[in-house]
Enzyme design. Structure first.
Site, mmCIF file in Angstrom:
data_model
loop_
_atom_site.group_PDB
_atom_site.id
_atom_site.type_symbol
_atom_site.label_atom_id
_atom_site.label_comp_id
_atom_site.label_asym_id
_atom_site.label_seq_id
_atom_site.Cartn_x
_atom_site.Cartn_y
_atom_site.Cartn_z
ATOM 1 N N GLU A 46 1.356 -3.112 5.615
ATOM 2 C CA GLU A 46 1.393 -1.684 5.320
ATOM 3 C C GLU A 46 2.816 -1.200 5.099
ATOM 4 O OE1 GLU A 46 -2.623 -1.834 7.385
ATOM 5 O OE2 GLU A 46 -0.664 -2.310 8.225
ATOM 6 N N THR A 47 2.908 -0.145 4.310
ATOM 7 C CA THR A 47 4.151 0.606 4.097
ATOM 8 C C THR A 47 3.827 2.073 4.308
ATOM 9 O OG1 THR A 47 5.028 -0.987 2.483
ATOM 10 C CG2 THR A 47 5.928 1.248 2.405
#
Length: 304
Positions: A46-47
């Protein structure tokens, strides 16, 4: 325009452990398509993108992207983003409030000797118990047999406290280690009720992992096929909420330490607690340590 980012390893107290996260600061003005492209470029599980809050009573709007889709809520992105923002703050607050697709997410900050060391989120939604699966169907998804799936406490089931996951229990640590994703079986079983991933665990913990009450793994679809997540806070807190819901004790605080990522060389420690009162879950939490890894800037063509 130069946009700053910081990467952290989440649910670990040492570099190159835990789950990687990229936090993009000052993300205002980015389109959804640009955020997705940046998350794909980082290619971490994830970002996050930090935006000004819509309500000034809160601290930030946080959007969360995997390399292939946006999520309404996730665990290690909240834990890591709160760690980054609290570490940068001149006058840090004891709690941050993040606006997310799944709702408002409070994250408490833990400091030692003036330094931020860990954070703990509160799940934004009550436990949802959704579709149940047969042992055969879940076993096929992770290349095991139905005999490897333990069903006496609960059937494999989609559960959510903000993001849905298919959760299943295995009989043994050996079965957990042997599991591999099977694309065809995944395609037959998922997505269902919003779940795209399988989080599976065992109570059979080896002596060297005795600090953990459970060991878990999680398989999900990535950009090039299937990926394994080193630490999945949103699935872990949903699963422990399920355990608490099934416990006949009406008033208690269930605390469990869950290990994940051990079989892929990125050991993660997730500390959970779920509070019950009068037989109902009143709050669910997951937290852990974080380590800052890298920082830098990037610019997009056409900006600035």
């Amino acid at each position: 325009m130069q946009r700053r980012y910081i990467t952290v390893d989440v649910f670990t107290d040492r570099a190159f452990g835990g789950n990687q996260l990229a936090v993009v600061l000052d993300a205002g003005g980015l389109t959804t398509a640009q955020m997705q492209a940046i998350a794909t470029e980082f290619n971490y599980s994830e970002t996050t993108f930090v935006l000004p809050p819509r309500d000034k009573a809160n601290d930030a709007e946080v959007r969360i992207f995997t390399p292939v889709r946006e999520l309404p809520f996730a665990g290690h992105p909240n834990v890591g983003t709160a760690f980054v923002l609290a570490s940068l703050a001149k006058e840090p607050k004891p709690r941050l409030l993040f606006e997310e697709k799944a709702g408002l997410v409070p994250v408490d900050i833990v400091r030692e000797q003036g330094r931020v060391v860990s954070t703990e989120l509160t799940a934004p939604q009550p436990l949802s118990k959704l579709a149940q699966f047969s042992a055969e169907d879940v076993a096929a998804c992770i290349s095991l047999t139905a005999d490897d799936i333990k069903t006496d406490r609960h059937l494999p089931q989609v559960v959510s406290v903000g993001t849905p996951f298919l959760v299943a229990e295995l009989h043994s640590r050996d079965a957990l280690k042997r599991a591999r994703p099977d694309a065809a079986a995944f395609g037959r079983a998922l997505p269902r009720d919003g779940a795209f991933s399988v989080w599976f665990y065992t109570r059979d913990v080896s002596a060297s992992e005795a600090s953990c009450d459970r060991q878990a793994r999680m398989f999900m679809r990535g950009t090039g096929g299937f990926a394994e997540d080193p630490a999945t806070g949103s699935a872990t807190v949903a699963a422990v909420s399920l355990f608490a819901d099934l416990d006949p004790t009406r008033d208690r605080e269930l605390k469990l330490t869950v290990g994940q990522g051990f079989d892929m060389g990125r050991p993660s420690i997730l500390r959970t607690r779920v509070r019950k009162q009068d037989g109902k879950i009143v709050s669910a939490h997951v937290g852990g340590n974080c380590v800052k890894m890298m920082e830098g800037t990037f610019s997009l063509a056409g900006e600035g």
